[in-house]
Enzyme design. Sequence first.
Site, PDB file in Angstrom:
ATOM      1  N   GLU A  90      26.377 -23.475 -47.482  1.00 54.92           N
ATOM      2  CA  GLU A  90      26.361 -24.020 -46.121  1.00 54.92           C
ATOM      3  C   GLU A  90      27.284 -25.220 -46.005  1.00 54.92           C
ATOM      4  O   GLU A  90      27.306 -26.064 -46.890  1.00 54.92           O
ATOM      5  CB  GLU A  90      24.961 -24.522 -45.775  1.00 54.92           C
ATOM      6  CG  GLU A  90      23.944 -23.447 -45.629  1.00 54.92           C
ATOM      7  CD  GLU A  90      22.556 -24.034 -45.363  1.00 54.92           C
ATOM      8  OE1 GLU A  90      22.445 -25.056 -44.655  1.00 54.92           O
ATOM      9  OE2 GLU A  90      21.596 -23.454 -45.885  1.00 54.92           O
ATOM     10  N   CYS A 334      18.343 -29.001 -44.078  1.00 59.01           N
ATOM     11  CA  CYS A 334      19.111 -28.581 -45.251  1.00 59.01           C
ATOM     12  C   CYS A 334      18.590 -27.296 -45.862  1.00 59.01           C
ATOM     13  O   CYS A 334      17.426 -27.174 -46.162  1.00 59.01           O
ATOM     14  CB  CYS A 334      19.098 -29.676 -46.300  1.00 59.01           C
ATOM     15  SG  CYS A 334      19.819 -31.156 -45.656  1.00 59.01           S
TER      16      CYS A 334
HETATM   17  N1  SAH Z   1      20.566 -34.171 -52.739  1.00 55.44           N
HETATM   18  C1  SAH Z   1      21.121 -35.191 -51.930  1.00 55.44           C
HETATM   19  C2  SAH Z   1      21.909 -34.720 -50.719  1.00 55.44           C
HETATM   20  C3  SAH Z   1      21.356 -33.585 -49.877  1.00 55.44           C
HETATM   21  S1  SAH Z   1      20.251 -33.743 -48.545  1.00 55.44           S
HETATM   22  C4  SAH Z   1      20.030 -36.154 -51.490  1.00 55.44           C
HETATM   23  O1  SAH Z   1      18.885 -35.916 -51.793  1.00 55.44           O
HETATM   24  O2  SAH Z   1      20.353 -37.173 -50.889  1.00 55.44           O
HETATM   25  C5  SAH Z   1      20.799 -34.862 -47.351  1.00 55.44           C
HETATM   26  C6  SAH Z   1      19.658 -35.675 -46.756  1.00 55.44           C
HETATM   27  O3  SAH Z   1      18.778 -34.878 -45.917  1.00 55.44           O
HETATM   28  C7  SAH Z   1      18.763 -36.308 -47.805  1.00 55.44           C
HETATM   29  O4  SAH Z   1      18.472 -37.602 -47.424  1.00 55.44           O
HETATM   30  C8  SAH Z   1      17.525 -35.431 -47.740  1.00 55.44           C
HETATM   31  O5  SAH Z   1      16.420 -36.061 -48.294  1.00 55.44           O
HETATM   32  C9  SAH Z   1      17.429 -35.153 -46.259  1.00 55.44           C
HETATM   33  N2  SAH Z   1      16.607 -34.004 -45.894  1.00 55.44           N
HETATM   34  C10 SAH Z   1      16.375 -32.884 -46.577  1.00 55.44           C
HETATM   35  N3  SAH Z   1      15.547 -32.059 -45.903  1.00 55.44           N
HETATM   36  C11 SAH Z   1      15.259 -32.685 -44.751  1.00 55.44           C
HETATM   37  C12 SAH Z   1      14.454 -32.366 -43.626  1.00 55.44           C
HETATM   38  N4  SAH Z   1      13.786 -31.221 -43.571  1.00 55.44           N
HETATM   39  N5  SAH Z   1      14.401 -33.248 -42.613  1.00 55.44           N
HETATM   40  C13 SAH Z   1      15.079 -34.409 -42.660  1.00 55.44           C
HETATM   41  N6  SAH Z   1      15.863 -34.773 -43.698  1.00 55.44           N
HETATM   42  C14 SAH Z   1      15.935 -33.935 -44.729  1.00 55.44           C
END
Ligand code: SAH
Length: 343
Positions: A90, A334
């Site tokens: 993605e 994500c």
């Molecule tokens: N692995 C890395 C980058 C990927 S996710 C990290 O953890 O930072 C990018 C951001 O989106 C991260 O802050 C993650 O915690 C957040 N995220 C993931 N799933 C989410 C969701 N369902 N709602 C809001 N933020 C989310």
Amino acid sequence: MKDIKGLLPNDLCNFVISLGEPAYRGDQIFSWIHKHGVCSFQDMKNLPLTFREELERTSYITCLNVRSKDKGRKGTVKYLLETHDNNAVEAVRMKYGYGVTACLSTQIGCKMACSFCASGMSGFIRNLTASEITDEALRIREDLIQDNINIRNIVLMGVGEPLDNYEASIQALRIFNSKEGLGISFRRMTISTCGLIPGIKRLAEEGIPVTLSVSLHAATDDIRQKLMPINRQYPIKQLMNAAAYFQERTGRRVTFEYALIRDINDSDSDAYRLVDLLQKRSGHVNLIPLNPVIGKGYIRSTSTRINKFRNILKAASIPVTVRRGLGLDVNAACGQLRRRYCR
Ligand code: SAH
């Protein structure tokens, strides 16, 4: 066979020299691939035909297949791309006031298993290569070339943990930075991490002024480890020290991401604890209203709660923004798009 999309201009020059060609041919190839978005040696019109044939025998240009594009509100487009081994990747294009931001994935799946996130739900398959990460941006840019629009910001905030695929992620950023390619300044690139401390320290010493974004999501170890298993290995105190070290070494302000989840981490006392944690630092907080993922059982905080939470931080002079829900309408929590496709 050499995967040449993942090479920096210097390495590409050395490669063409090894094929008996002058070094400047390396720069020509780099610019065809990264500036003009070309996916075939045959399109590199200023190279002699015999050399193009030699390149085809010795190397290849990684190009992801575009499976679908979902258009959302305000110029957001979610790309579902496919690798040569049929894995889904993605990438998201977002239009902000100042230009286009490309949000890229760094892995196929994720090992980190954050309990609110869809990225790891189908497990971890493999790291993306530097050329695959690079190509995500080039596929986005393909749609911008005719309007002469460049990508202004790169954020490694898609599927996967960039610091768990360190070399490939940094190599891709160096490629984006190359003047012969997209020429994006490191200051316009953000690496987001769930908090891998050794990776943060290594990044602090890498000598590239990127922005670090730490996914914090809770101000106590108790709450954080329920949301993020990685917290058992790298608890908050050490994580904050690593973030401070990054800031000290690079002079770059760290951003803390905080997804607001109803009744889990969004109370007034959660906000006050976050204030305590950040008060003596110059970090910036990015509040993200949760994108609920089906099957996870978490709910987004109400807008009243979100405002109250933000106001507590503001009153303590902590710089805070609430991220606009750009992704919601394109199923951009994500990993959600990939999951829908994989099932
Ligand atoms: N692995 C890395 C980058 C990927 S996710 C990290 O953890 O930072 C990018 C951001 O989106 C991260 O802050 C993650 O915690 C957040 N995220 C993931 N799933 C989410 C969701 N369902 N709602 C809001 N933020 C989310």
